[in-house]
Design an enzyme around this catalytic site. Sequence first.
Site, PDB file in Angstrom:
ATOM      1  N   GLY A 159     -70.245 -18.781  45.610  1.00 57.32           N
ATOM      2  CA  GLY A 159     -69.333 -18.006  46.437  1.00 57.32           C
ATOM      3  C   GLY A 159     -68.443 -17.120  45.588  1.00 57.32           C
ATOM      4  O   GLY A 159     -68.730 -16.828  44.424  1.00 57.32           O
ATOM      5  N   ARG A 160     -67.336 -16.715  46.195  1.00 60.30           N
ATOM      6  CA  ARG A 160     -66.461 -15.744  45.576  1.00 60.30           C
ATOM      7  C   ARG A 160     -65.928 -16.208  44.205  1.00 60.30           C
ATOM      8  O   ARG A 160     -65.934 -15.459  43.235  1.00 60.30           O
ATOM      9  CB  ARG A 160     -65.281 -15.470  46.517  1.00 60.30           C
ATOM     10  CG  ARG A 160     -64.408 -14.307  46.126  1.00 60.30           C
ATOM     11  CD  ARG A 160     -63.184 -14.229  47.036  1.00 60.30           C
ATOM     12  NE  ARG A 160     -63.544 -14.095  48.436  1.00 60.30           N
ATOM     13  CZ  ARG A 160     -63.713 -12.918  49.059  1.00 60.30           C
ATOM     14  NH1 ARG A 160     -63.544 -11.804  48.402  1.00 60.30           N
ATOM     15  NH2 ARG A 160     -64.032 -12.892  50.329  1.00 60.30           N
ATOM     16  N   ILE A 161     -65.487 -17.480  44.123  1.00 64.04           N
ATOM     17  CA  ILE A 161     -64.918 -17.969  42.858  1.00 64.04           C
ATOM     18  C   ILE A 161     -65.996 -18.034  41.772  1.00 64.04           C
ATOM     19  O   ILE A 161     -65.766 -17.630  40.625  1.00 64.04           O
ATOM     20  CB  ILE A 161     -64.242 -19.343  43.056  1.00 64.04           C
ATOM     21  CG1 ILE A 161     -62.985 -19.173  43.926  1.00 64.04           C
ATOM     22  CG2 ILE A 161     -63.905 -19.981  41.720  1.00 64.04           C
ATOM     23  CD1 ILE A 161     -62.337 -20.481  44.360  1.00 64.04           C
ATOM     24  N   VAL A 217     -56.845 -23.423  50.497  1.00 60.21           N
ATOM     25  CA  VAL A 217     -58.147 -22.774  50.604  1.00 60.21           C
ATOM     26  C   VAL A 217     -59.127 -23.662  51.358  1.00 60.21           C
ATOM     27  O   VAL A 217     -59.940 -23.192  52.122  1.00 60.21           O
ATOM     28  CB  VAL A 217     -58.716 -22.399  49.211  1.00 60.21           C
ATOM     29  CG1 VAL A 217     -58.915 -23.624  48.340  1.00 60.21           C
ATOM     30  CG2 VAL A 217     -60.009 -21.634  49.337  1.00 60.21           C
ATOM     31  N   GLY A 257     -56.199 -25.573  39.753  1.00 55.10           N
ATOM     32  CA  GLY A 257     -56.994 -24.351  39.877  1.00 55.10           C
ATOM     33  C   GLY A 257     -56.199 -23.146  40.359  1.00 55.10           C
ATOM     34  O   GLY A 257     -56.277 -22.056  39.795  1.00 55.10           O
ATOM     35  N   HIS A 281     -55.809 -30.883  39.208  1.00 52.65           N
ATOM     36  CA  HIS A 281     -56.075 -29.955  40.319  1.00 52.65           C
ATOM     37  C   HIS A 281     -55.107 -28.761  40.287  1.00 52.65           C
ATOM     38  O   HIS A 281     -54.351 -28.531  41.237  1.00 52.65           O
ATOM     39  CB  HIS A 281     -55.978 -30.691  41.667  1.00 52.65           C
ATOM     40  CG  HIS A 281     -56.796 -30.021  42.742  1.00 52.65           C
ATOM     41  ND1 HIS A 281     -57.356 -30.683  43.792  1.00 52.65           N
ATOM     42  CD2 HIS A 281     -57.147 -28.717  42.918  1.00 52.65           C
ATOM     43  CE1 HIS A 281     -58.004 -29.846  44.578  1.00 52.65           C
ATOM     44  NE2 HIS A 281     -57.892 -28.639  44.069  1.00 52.65           N
TER      45      HIS A 281
END
Lengths: 339, 339
Positions: free
Chosen positions: A162-164, A81, A306, A304
């Site tokens: 943002g989107r998240i 991402v 996510g 990490h």
Amino acid sequence: MAKTKVVVTRQLIDEAQQILDEKKGELEIVQWQSEKPCERSWLLENAKGATGILVMLSDKVDEKLLEAAGSQLKVIASFSVGTDHVDRDALKSRNIRLGYTPTCLTDAVADLTIMLILMAQRRGGESIAKVINGEWPQMPWHPLLMTGPQIGGSTVGFLGFGRIAQATLKRLLPFGIKKAIYLTSRPGQPAKEDHFGLVKQATIPVEPATSADQLAKESDVVIVGCALTPSTKHLVSTDFFGKMKKLAVIVNIARGPIIDTDALVKALDEEQIFGAALDVIENEPNIQANHPILKQPRCVLVPHIGSATIETREQMATESVKNLLAGLNGDAMVNEVEL
Amino acid sequence: MAKTKVVVTRQLIDEAQQILDEKKGELEIVQWQSEKPCERSWLLENAKGATGILVMLSDKVDEKLLEAAGSQLKVIASFSVGTDHVDRDALKSRNIRLGYTPTCLTDAVADLTIMLILMAQRRGGESIAKVINGEWPQMPWHPLLMTGPQIGGSTVGFLGFGRIAQATLKRLLPFGIKKAIYLTSRPGQPAKEDHFGLVKQATIPVEPATSADQLAKESDVVIVGCALTPSTKHLVSTDFFGKMKKLAVIVNIARGPIIDTDALVKALDEEQIFGAALDVIENEPNIQANHPILKQPRCVLVPHIGSATIETREQMATESVKNLLAGLNGDAMVNEVEL
């Protein structure tokens, strides 16, 4: 006619590898075989003559790699991402396209964010440690034993919206939060994009903050979800923690360096805040067992993860291959970075 | 006139203690002072002549205690949602009222349930352990590294579908679950109580299961939220785990003995299920560091912290005192058990 050469720095999974393998007739596919991260020297050597390169977050895409590849290189497809590992200017000047996979991990990261918020409030790490260490039989019950703040009624502050972040807010609504505030690069202005209709219309107030100070002061939960830029590096430091509420928690699901780790350790040590939960941290993954953050019972640190769901990683792999092929053929990518 | 005597087996917190202390003019308040649980012998000795007793979950209320108190006893106020520690028949035959605090902890437990589901799916315990042990620097990245199943699109099965289960379902909806099924004491029948309007009308199908088998087979997430009765003891055992999906997880937020712990250890060992997260377990709190469940990396165990939020514990304490005073005065309690 010689086949078009592509280099892939990882064995892919299931559908993604299959889509790639189906192109063997047209493509010369050079693929790193080991489970270990691709070696830089191997990549530099094999990039020569490639028209497309599919890279992981751990592979640096810089002048040296582009030089090694040669002028026929048309596309970099990144299985990630973020694109911190890519020198965008270098790509732009050579007219090389950049694909990435930003959207398919929204749900996985938002899910994990909820887990981390609750672990920070409900003392998840501390609880597990007490049980594993055999302390449960000796914990005398008391009405406030192992209690933490409850999420219902809280104000949730988003650094970056943002989107998240918006997908996280969507999940938080039925927990009974009272208010959401957010800080973007345009303080005090409504968020530009309203991914789930929550900016314009939610069942609770959702408002832009005018400053990091305001957000720190008012939030019961702070969620770090902004991009890492020179202006967000150490945005959360001693000054920010000093303004937070004593029962507030902070969660970082963005990039490690946005929080000053030394300042976080100090804030936890001095009980300036209630707790923290981190999916990312400065200098990751080089976190040794004696790192000071790991001595903080009220801080949870996960490696990490996510986007680490089976479904998301399969989709990221598939989209990376699709971006690679689209780049070779001059077609539209699933997601392309505007350089 | 002699003051009415009440016995309280714990120092209370804030508002609750204050409400009690304000009654010192009318009441003789005998209160256990230590931070340790109240000693049985102290309670039996001091109960003599009491009109009301405020007890914790750890205090057994049986014939012997009622006998020791004497025939003037009018009320037991329990600081708890469960009343397993109380001999209801004994109270009924003596016409003693029983107050408890079942409703105020719904949100706190439902919040924790979400945390536990996500920890079971996203390998929360395993992740934390790897980082604490200093393994992060040596974890070679791979697309499926530390991945777990994603909650979006899943079927969630509820064993028991009371207020807490329904509050959990309400929180799960924005995570994009596909379907909810539930098993109650009336298999195949719609739930009697619809606390949040989700039984009659939700955005996804919410349907009664006809058997535990069906629920085990169809669920990606199983939530144990039923009362402990002779028919639910070890309801989840080898047979149940054998029918579960390999990527499914199970969460217990009700009472330990509903899950057969040996069977759970075996199911995890043999990878019959993906993971588990428990707030309760058989024989708690006597879980030593060498307990076999603690050797399972895919199982998270926390020390019965379902209701452990500051807000909820304060409210439980306050409600217990109100129930005690209502019992003394013959007024309506906040929550009274029908005996």
